[in-house]
Design a protein around this motif. Structure first.
Motif, PDB file in Angstrom:
ATOM      1  N   TYR A 176      79.755  50.573  74.368  1.00 56.37           N
ATOM      2  CA  TYR A 176      78.508  50.637  73.620  1.00 56.37           C
ATOM      3  C   TYR A 176      77.832  49.270  73.687  1.00 56.37           C
ATOM      4  N   GLN A 231      75.158  46.875  71.478  1.00 49.64           N
ATOM      5  CA  GLN A 231      74.450  46.702  70.219  1.00 49.64           C
ATOM      6  C   GLN A 231      73.410  45.612  70.401  1.00 49.64           C
ATOM      7  N   LEU A 240      73.162  50.652  68.014  1.00 51.52           N
ATOM      8  CA  LEU A 240      74.249  50.937  68.939  1.00 51.52           C
ATOM      9  C   LEU A 240      73.862  52.027  69.911  1.00 51.52           C
ATOM     10  N   ILE A 288      80.465  60.143  80.675  1.00 48.53           N
ATOM     11  CA  ILE A 288      79.144  59.747  80.199  1.00 48.53           C
ATOM     12  C   ILE A 288      78.689  58.572  81.039  1.00 48.53           C
ATOM     13  N   GLU A 318      75.137  56.802  80.956  1.00 45.93           N
ATOM     14  CA  GLU A 318      73.768  56.754  80.468  1.00 45.93           C
ATOM     15  C   GLU A 318      72.869  56.025  81.457  1.00 45.93           C
ATOM     16  N   PHE A 320      80.521  46.609  72.727  1.00 44.26           N
ATOM     17  CA  PHE A 320      81.693  47.128  72.031  1.00 44.26           C
ATOM     18  C   PHE A 320      82.411  48.153  72.892  1.00 44.26           C
ATOM     19  N   THR A 341      87.734  64.285  73.305  1.00 48.03           N
ATOM     20  CA  THR A 341      86.362  63.897  73.644  1.00 48.03           C
ATOM     21  C   THR A 341      85.401  63.965  72.479  1.00 48.03           C
ATOM     22  N   ARG A 342      85.795  64.557  71.330  1.00 47.35           N
ATOM     23  CA  ARG A 342      84.815  64.598  70.257  1.00 47.35           C
ATOM     24  C   ARG A 342      85.359  64.852  68.855  1.00 47.35           C
ATOM     25  N   GLY A 343      86.591  65.264  68.697  1.00 44.91           N
ATOM     26  CA  GLY A 343      87.008  65.693  67.372  1.00 44.91           C
ATOM     27  C   GLY A 343      87.702  64.665  66.516  1.00 44.91           C
ATOM     28  N   SER A 344      87.940  63.462  67.059  1.00 43.48           N
ATOM     29  CA  SER A 344      88.740  62.465  66.351  1.00 43.48           C
ATOM     30  C   SER A 344      87.933  61.209  66.067  1.00 43.48           C
ATOM     31  N   LEU A 374      86.493  57.490  66.048  1.00 43.81           N
ATOM     32  CA  LEU A 374      86.343  56.432  67.031  1.00 43.81           C
ATOM     33  C   LEU A 374      86.964  55.151  66.494  1.00 43.81           C
ATOM     34  N   PHE A 388      86.975  51.069  67.221  1.00 43.35           N
ATOM     35  CA  PHE A 388      86.206  50.059  67.937  1.00 43.35           C
ATOM     36  C   PHE A 388      86.970  48.740  68.064  1.00 43.35           C
TER      37      PHE A 388
END
Lengths: 113, 112
Positions: free
Chosen positions: A35, A37, A43, A56, A58, A90, A97-100, A102, A104
């Motif tokens: 990421y 910032q 972010l 991903i 971007e 970061f 991929t999405r349920g837990s 994050l 950092f």
């Protein structure tokens, strides 16, 4: 016993140089992210790998290239650095991929002069 | 395109006060929502994760609620303490995507 660690913490370099930021996690996660910032603390996702596969990518300049040698590591290489690349970068990781949640790292503050 | 907004941008309260932070998102088709805190010079720490099927989650003095249909989440902090001073961010992930979209953050200061 740092969970997500990034090196270096600070990086000061001149325009045109090439630099790398490294990230390692010891949580056994299979998904990692980069990421950015900006100065306004916003972010934005750059890249993500799941089991070493890029999921991903971007719209970032192709001067930025991620590399994941294994599930525990995700590095970010930046070529031909520009003033606008100055920001805090970061690394984050999660299980799946999405349920837990994050997790950092503490960030790498990049300053391009 | 998902957009996440947090209001207020900054908040200052006396110690002991109960407070509510707001998070709004434009696309209600989310998979889950997370609340984070960020201390100066540090990374983000996950506070609470609410799945799209849940209405709320609690952890200690923190309670997060989710109203998916209206595109809103709130983070309730009870009996605030100076140690709660930080920036609080919410993030949502869509049902058909792997990307977390972050809000603009609320900078909280709890005065002793």
């Amino acid at each position: 016993d740092t969970a997500v660690s990034q090196t270096p913490k600070y990086l000061v370099t001149q325009m045109g140089n090439d630099k790398s930021i490294k990230c390692e996690q010891n949580l056994g996660h299979d998904t990692m992210y980069w990421y950015k910032q900006d100065s306004k603390k916003f972010l934005k996702i750059m890249f993500s790998y799941n089991n070493k596969e890029l999921i991903i990518n971007e719209t970032v300049p192709n001067r930025f290239s991620p590399k994941s040698p294994d599930k525990a590591h995700l590095n970010l290489h930046i070529n031909s650095l520009e003033l606008g690349d100055s920001a805090v970068y970061f690394c984050a990781s999660t299980h799946g991929t999405r349920g837990s949640p994050l997790h950092f790292g503490n960030g790498t503050r990049l300053t391009v002069t | 395109k998902q957009e996440v907004t947090q209001i207020p941008a900054a908040l200052s309260v006396p110690e002991g006060e109960n407070l509510v932070l707001n998070c709004s998102f434009t696309d209600s088709a989310i998979y889950n929502l997370q609340w984070f805190r960020q201390d100066p010079g540090k990374g983000l720490t996950s506070l609470l994760l609410i799945q799209s099927s849940q209405r709320e989650q609690t952890s200690g003095r923190l309670n997060a609620s989710l109203d998916k249909s209206s595109g809103r989440s709130t983070l309730y902090i009870a009996a605030s303490q100076p140690g709660d001073s930080a920036t609080y961010l919410c993030a949502v992930i869509g049902s058909g995507t792997y990307k977390y979209i972050f809000g603009t953050g609320t900078r909280l200061k709890v005065l002793a």
